[in-house]
Write an enzyme that holds these catalytic residues in place. Structure first.
Site, PDB file in Angstrom:
ATOM      1  N   LYS A 160       0.796  -1.222   0.000  1.00 23.03           N
ATOM      2  CA  LYS A 160       0.000   0.000   0.000  1.00 23.03           C
ATOM      3  C   LYS A 160       0.835   1.283   0.000  1.00 23.03           C
ATOM      4  O   LYS A 160       0.442   2.276  -0.578  1.00 23.03           O
ATOM      5  CB  LYS A 160      -0.869  -0.055   1.246  1.00 23.03           C
ATOM      6  CG  LYS A 160      -1.796   1.052   1.453  1.00 23.03           C
ATOM      7  CD  LYS A 160      -2.689   0.643   2.586  1.00 23.03           C
ATOM      8  CE  LYS A 160      -3.470   1.756   3.155  1.00 23.03           C
ATOM      9  NZ  LYS A 160      -4.348   1.312   4.225  1.00 23.03           N
ATOM     10  N   HIS A 194      -1.950  -2.809  24.195  1.00 20.08           N
ATOM     11  CA  HIS A 194      -0.638  -2.954  24.825  1.00 20.08           C
ATOM     12  C   HIS A 194      -0.636  -2.122  26.101  1.00 20.08           C
ATOM     13  O   HIS A 194      -1.052  -0.958  26.088  1.00 20.08           O
ATOM     14  CB  HIS A 194       0.462  -2.474  23.864  1.00 20.08           C
ATOM     15  CG  HIS A 194       1.830  -2.918  24.284  1.00 20.08           C
ATOM     16  ND1 HIS A 194       2.479  -2.399  25.386  1.00 20.08           N
ATOM     17  CD2 HIS A 194       2.664  -3.844  23.768  1.00 20.08           C
ATOM     18  CE1 HIS A 194       3.662  -2.992  25.512  1.00 20.08           C
ATOM     19  NE2 HIS A 194       3.793  -3.884  24.545  1.00 20.08           N
ATOM     20  N   ARG A 216      -0.366  -9.923  28.878  1.00 19.64           N
ATOM     21  CA  ARG A 216      -0.642  -8.540  28.492  1.00 19.64           C
ATOM     22  C   ARG A 216      -2.039  -8.050  28.876  1.00 19.64           C
ATOM     23  O   ARG A 216      -2.219  -6.926  29.313  1.00 19.64           O
ATOM     24  CB  ARG A 216      -0.460  -8.485  26.988  1.00 19.64           C
ATOM     25  CG  ARG A 216      -0.263  -7.166  26.431  1.00 19.64           C
ATOM     26  CD  ARG A 216       0.176  -7.303  25.006  1.00 19.64           C
ATOM     27  NE  ARG A 216       1.600  -7.491  24.903  1.00 19.64           N
ATOM     28  CZ  ARG A 216       2.236  -7.618  23.745  1.00 19.64           C
ATOM     29  NH1 ARG A 216       1.567  -7.594  22.622  1.00 19.64           N
ATOM     30  NH2 ARG A 216       3.541  -7.760  23.709  1.00 19.64           N
ATOM     31  N   GLU A 235       9.249 -11.700  28.053  1.00 17.66           N
ATOM     32  CA  GLU A 235       8.163 -10.711  28.016  1.00 17.66           C
ATOM     33  C   GLU A 235       6.964 -11.303  28.746  1.00 17.66           C
ATOM     34  O   GLU A 235       6.992 -12.461  29.167  1.00 17.66           O
ATOM     35  CB  GLU A 235       7.801 -10.349  26.572  1.00 17.66           C
ATOM     36  CG  GLU A 235       8.877  -9.528  25.887  1.00 17.66           C
ATOM     37  CD  GLU A 235       8.544  -9.138  24.469  1.00 17.66           C
ATOM     38  OE1 GLU A 235       7.500  -9.569  23.949  1.00 17.66           O
ATOM     39  OE2 GLU A 235       9.348  -8.415  23.876  1.00 17.66           O
ATOM     40  N   GLU A 292      -1.040 -10.811  10.687  1.00 15.73           N
ATOM     41  CA  GLU A 292      -2.066 -10.192  11.529  1.00 15.73           C
ATOM     42  C   GLU A 292      -3.441 -10.177  10.860  1.00 15.73           C
ATOM     43  O   GLU A 292      -4.464 -10.243  11.541  1.00 15.73           O
ATOM     44  CB  GLU A 292      -1.647  -8.765  11.914  1.00 15.73           C
ATOM     45  CG  GLU A 292      -2.553  -8.161  12.985  1.00 15.73           C
ATOM     46  CD  GLU A 292      -2.051  -6.842  13.541  1.00 15.73           C
ATOM     47  OE1 GLU A 292      -0.938  -6.418  13.182  1.00 15.73           O
ATOM     48  OE2 GLU A 292      -2.795  -6.240  14.342  1.00 15.73           O
ATOM     49  N   HIS A 304      -3.120  -2.277  20.004  1.00 12.69           N
ATOM     50  CA  HIS A 304      -1.812  -2.764  19.554  1.00 12.69           C
ATOM     51  C   HIS A 304      -1.921  -3.872  18.510  1.00 12.69           C
ATOM     52  O   HIS A 304      -1.157  -3.880  17.553  1.00 12.69           O
ATOM     53  CB  HIS A 304      -1.046  -3.281  20.772  1.00 12.69           C
ATOM     54  CG  HIS A 304       0.337  -3.770  20.479  1.00 12.69           C
ATOM     55  ND1 HIS A 304       1.299  -2.972  19.890  1.00 12.69           N
ATOM     56  CD2 HIS A 304       0.936  -4.975  20.702  1.00 12.69           C
ATOM     57  CE1 HIS A 304       2.425  -3.668  19.768  1.00 12.69           C
ATOM     58  NE2 HIS A 304       2.230  -4.885  20.234  1.00 12.69           N
TER      59      HIS A 304
HETATM   60  C1  SIN Z   1       6.566  -5.381  22.778  1.00 12.85           C
HETATM   61  O1  SIN Z   1       7.737  -5.255  22.451  1.00 12.85           O
HETATM   62  O2  SIN Z   1       6.146  -5.171  23.897  1.00 12.85           O
HETATM   63  C2  SIN Z   1       5.596  -5.797  21.734  1.00 12.85           C
HETATM   64  C3  SIN Z   1       5.857  -7.164  21.319  1.00 12.85           C
HETATM   65  C4  SIN Z   1       4.621  -7.759  20.758  1.00 12.85           C
HETATM   66  O3  SIN Z   1       3.649  -7.069  20.507  1.00 12.85           O
HETATM   67  O4  SIN Z   1       4.615  -8.976  20.594  1.00 12.85           O
END
Ligand code: SIN
Length: 561
Positions: A54, A254, A303, A133, A388, A364
């Protein structure tokens, strides 16, 4: 099956007749990790690829990814453990077969990425450095350039694609509609190209296989970490073509997006979860560590848990944001491990080495999208989705951190295999209906975009209820039906139309799901309901009516291949 939602409007974006055509074995739409990897893997099978994107080739979401790629690469880790963490984050709605594919094929896919030239950060022994994470019980996130993983992945793949003469790249090409043959099979796409020479204006890219890799739809909301190109074009195209979409209500917010003021709009700077992985902690205005009593993993809980807890704390205290305290990381870590975030903060007068960082949740990631099977087939023969834009079932109700780049890598390989082993001749194509400049065309003016975002932020964002979702669906439906909202055939209006289609299905699913699960949070139904272990799968019927079915998480779609 519920079927009372009526979106209305024709089943195409009502573009002018194609003025040019191009042909290939496969059209790949999108140039993030999913699109680029699909193109490269198709070349390994000798197929001719038209790669359309795009904006410019590196302008999608991939280059903004900070944290990294999750894969069981460490000796003390295993695909089984990665699978367990993915399933737990997914809140009971992951497709276990899809997750098994992701975690077992993931390490090899990362090694192939390295063979294409991606350079990951290494530790003192020269092995890939792995961090942690939210939701991960092991250090399994590979990263590059400190916090610039996506940029490095994009650089390596773009260079590999550029070096392959069998991939033709068309930039500034907004995808409009799927072209289907007389059997309903994919036969190509219509595009609007802002180019020059023969590939300018509306054209048709004809191929018996179309892979959607168009990314997410973060611009449905007013504040998002997604770039401006994330307008849900692939999901909207698939819906209009009659493909099934699923899980659109599971929108991930996020937890730690840099708070830059009450009037912020559009793409916002991310503060990676990896900052908490390296030891930073969340504080409220009074300096309390509010995650400690909420979850055994505290600041590194999945998350959705962290985002919800922050929202609750903000509501209780009336604060516009909370704080991230990364002062103990020290200047060296900030400079070498998080150079992008450090620069973004300093640009705004915040020095994370000595200051607290103001953060708040923002949109996010879309866990849902075009529903696909284990080889990326959608419910339309010849139409695939990857990354996605797809709903492969690996994320369930909430994506585990850093599983998204991995999903793009793994399923791109599978899609290329499936296409290579299922050769399709180019067939008779039936171009979509043409009604350029028709005010009844269903194209919505770009002037309606801000209003949609306000409605979605207020009524279908992190906090949802029956009342708010009724307001959202009614408001969107009114706009879509109102001739006064009518737009013109141009990029901004087509994008705004796509945003409305996606938002309508999202809000409809969110209203139907009367429970709280994963990233879907209903104030009026605050608990998970075991009777709701279903996915919501929607299609549009030929008249524009939205039909929504409930399917068990292990259900996989079948297209008549
Ligand atoms: C992040 O770095 O917190 C995002 C990573 C993700 O969205 O998987």
């Amino acid at each position: 099956m519920s079927g009372d939602g009526f979106v209305g409007g024709p089943r195409s974006l009502s573009a002018p007749a194609p003025g040019w055509t191009a042909t290939a074995d496969v059209v790949v739409v999108g140039s993030g990790v999913a699109g680029l990897t699909t193109a490269l893997r198709l070349r390994a099978h000798g197929l001719r690829v038209l790669l359309v994107t795009k904006a410019t080739v590196d302008e999608g979401s991939t280059r903004w990814a900070q944290g990294g790629i999750a894969a069981a690469l460490a000796e003390d880790d295993s695909p089984d453990e990665h699978m367990a963490d993915t399933l737990e984050a997914g809140g009971g709605l992951c497709n276990e077969q899809a997750v098994r594919v992701l975690v077992t094929e993931g390490p090899d896919a990362v090694r192939e990425l390295i063979a294409w030239g991606a350079q990951f950060d290494t530790d003192a022994t020269g092995s890939i450095a792995l961090t942690r994470e939210g939701g991960h019980h092991r250090n399994r996130i590979a990263h590059a350039g400190g916090d610039a993983t996506g940029a490095e992945v994009s650089r390596a793949l773009v260079e590999a694609v550029a070096a392959d003469p069998g991939i033709e790249l068309v930039e500034r090409a907004l995808v409009l509609d799927l072209i289907q043959d007389s059997r309903g099979h994919a036969a190509g796409v219509t595009l609007h190209v802002i180019g020059s020479g023969t590939r300018d204006g509306v054209g048709a890219a004809l191929a018996p296989n179309v892979v959607l890799a168009t990314g997410g739809f973060g611009q449905v909301f007013g504040q998002t970490t997604n770039p401006y190109v994330a307008t849900g074009d692939g999901v909207a195209l698939a819906l209009r073509a009659g493909a099934a979409v699923a899980d659109l209500e599971f929108v991930q917010f996020h937890p730690t997006v840099l708070w830059v003021g009450p009037l912020a709009q559009g793409q916002q700077p991310l503060v990676s979860e990896a900052v908490r992985g390296e030891g930073a902690v969340l504080l409220d205005d009074a300096g309390n560590r509010f995650m400690l009593d909420v979850h055994p993993m505290a600041d590194l809980a999945p998350r959705d848990v962290v985002a919800k807890t922050i929202m609750r704390r903000m509501r209780e205290t009336g604060a516009a944001h909370v704080w991230l305290d990364g002062r103990d990381l020290g200047a060296d870590t900030w400079v070498h491990r998080f150079p992008t975030i450090l620069a973004e903060c300093r640009l705004r007068g915040i020095d994370p080495v000595s200051d607290l960082i103001p953060v708040a949740p923002a949109q996010h990631y879309a866990s849902g999208g075009v529903i696909t099977d284990l080889d990326g087939h959608s419910t339309i023969p010849g139409l695939y989705a990857c990354g996605e834009v797809a709903c492969s079932g690996v994320h369930g109700a909430n994506r585990l951190a850093s599983n998204s780049l991995l999903e793009g890598l793994v399923f791109a390989r599978r899609i290329a295999e499936a296409i290579a082993h299922d050769p399709r001749p180019i067939s008779d194509s039936a171009a979509p209906a043409i009604s350029a400049n028709d005010r009844d065309s269903g194209v919505i003016a770009n002037s309606m975009r801000r209003r949609l975002q306000q409605v979605m932020d207020t009524d279908a964002g992190v906090l949802r209820s029956r009342d708010s979702l009724t307001t959202a669906t009614e408001s969107i439906a009114v706009t879509m039906a109102d001739p006064a909202s009518g737009g013109r055939p141009c990029t901004e209006d087509w994008e705004t139309t796509n945003l409305h289609w996606v938002a309508y299905v999202l809000a409809t699913h969110a209203a139907e799901r009367e429970e709280t699960r994963g990233s879907h949070w209903r104030e009026d139904f605050p608990e998970s309901d075991p009777n709701w272990r279903f996915r919501l799968v929607s299609t549009l019927d030929p008249s524009g009516r939205l039909l929504t079915e409930r399917r068990p998480p292990q259900w996989l779609p079948r297209s008549e291949q």
